[in-house]
Design a protein around this motif. Structure first.
Motif, short mmCIF file in Angstrom:
data_model
loop_
_atom_site.label_atom_id
_atom_site.label_comp_id
_atom_site.label_asym_id
_atom_site.label_seq_id
_atom_site.Cartn_x
_atom_site.Cartn_y
_atom_site.Cartn_z
N PHE A 284 0.98 -1.22 0.02
CA PHE A 284 -0.19 0.10 0.39
C PHE A 284 0.79 1.41 0.06
N GLN A 285 2.02 0.96 -0.02
CA GLN A 285 3.28 2.45 0.24
C GLN A 285 2.97 3.42 -0.53
N ARG A 286 2.30 3.33 -1.95
CA ARG A 286 2.46 4.42 -2.87
C ARG A 286 1.07 5.03 -2.27
N GLY A 287 0.13 4.69 -1.84
CA GLY A 287 -1.27 5.09 -1.69
C GLY A 287 -0.97 6.16 -0.19
N LEU A 288 -0.27 5.15 0.97
CA LEU A 288 -0.19 6.20 2.36
C LEU A 288 0.55 6.98 2.02
N SER A 289 2.06 6.50 0.97
CA SER A 289 2.92 8.17 1.18
C SER A 289 2.35 8.90 0.12
N LYS A 290 1.27 8.64 -0.12
CA LYS A 290 0.37 10.32 -1.05
C LYS A 290 -0.72 10.35 0.25
N SER A 291 -0.72 9.80 0.98
CA SER A 291 -2.25 9.94 2.50
C SER A 291 -1.13 11.08 3.48
N MET A 292 0.13 10.45 3.69
CA MET A 292 1.28 11.19 4.52
C MET A 292 1.61 12.58 4.53
N ALA A 293 1.55 12.87 2.85
CA ALA A 293 2.40 13.61 2.16
C ALA A 293 0.58 15.16 2.68
N GLN A 294 0.25 14.95 2.21
CA GLN A 294 -1.57 15.51 2.34
C GLN A 294 -1.95 15.41 3.94
N ASN A 295 -1.38 14.64 4.83
CA ASN A 295 -1.58 15.02 6.32
C ASN A 295 -0.61 15.26 7.15
N GLN A 296 0.04 16.70 6.50
CA GLN A 296 0.59 17.11 7.62
C GLN A 296 0.71 17.35 9.00
N HIS A 297 -0.83 17.82 9.48
CA HIS A 297 -1.00 18.00 11.08
C HIS A 297 -1.10 17.03 11.90
#
Length: 246
Positions: free
Chosen positions: A105-118
């Protein structure tokens, strides 16, 4: 008669999915599913599911900050993080430990992490929910598990681990699809699709009565509701939603 009809329709569905059954027999489907198909499917379906469930998730997690420890920073463990579908609903500064059995799931997970820097991401553990031995006893303010208990090996063992890692007074949030009412057409179709659905979607079981496991676990308090989700033309409309306190 009803059982005979279910069996007949099951065979029809299995015939339609025959190529997948053959790939499974040859040992090809499972690695393909885990590495390519399922991560792709989850990433695509997450946006649609969150759009339909945004209000429900906001309501579910609205009191999460109340469970933060003395530091004011909530420590949270998510079981079956997948692509990070819940990140946007967590409070700012939340310290998250992510777990999953599937590293693809790393691709989608990395994207979500980048979008949620709070959020503050602590670590990612490759571990099943039944064995979280890398997480200390009484170390988490909150544990989250959404659309995961349908495919674990043992719901009861997952809940035992949840209770172990939660501090006293900590909270467990859940949102899961479950068996429909046994007298309904929805349940009839769940029975029909069950074997093929489980094969295609990486062990996902359609007819689990997960609320019973939650009610029998040793939580001090549980708030649980049955809801219907507008996932048209699918057998996963029946859900439970809520939280339980250790």
């Amino acid at each position: 008669m009803a059982k005979a009809v279910v069996l007949f329709l099951r065979v029809c569905v299995q015939l339609l999915a025959l190529p997948i059954y053959l790939l499974s027999l040859l040992g090809i489907w499972d690695p393909f599913c885990k590495k390519i198909f399922f991560p792709f499917f989850i990433e695509k379906i997450t946006a649609s599911y969150n759009q339909k469930m945004s209000g429900r998730k906001q309501e579910l997690f609205c009191n999460m900050q109340e469970f933060a420890g003395s530091s004011g920073k909530l420590t949270l463990l998510e079981i079956g993080t997948g692509t990070g579908a819940n990140f946007q609903f967590y409070p700012p500064g939340c310290k998250i430990t992510c777990t999953d059995t599937n590293i693809n799931f790393q691709r989608g997970l990395s994207k979500s992490m980048a979008q949620n820097q709070h959020l503050q991401f602590q670590r990612f553990l490759v571990a099943p929910g039944e064995d979280l031995n890398q997480v200390s006893d009484n170390s988490m303010d909150a544990v989250v598990c959404t659309l995961v208990l349908c495919s674990v090996q043992s719901i009861d063992n997952v809940l035992k681990e949840v209770l172990r890692v939660l501090r006293p007074g900590g909270v467990f949030y859940f949102l899961e699809h479950v068996a429909a009412d046994s007298s309904s057409w929805s349940y009839f179709w769940q029975e029909v699709y069950y074997p093929t659905w489980k094969l295609v979607f990486d062990g996902c079981c359609l007819t689990r009565e997960t609320w019973k496991n939650l009610e029998q676990a040793k939580f001090s308090e549980i708030k649980l509701r049955h809801i219907q989700v507008p996932l048209h033309w699918t057998p996963v409309k029946s859900h439970i939603i809520g939280y339980a306190i250790k």
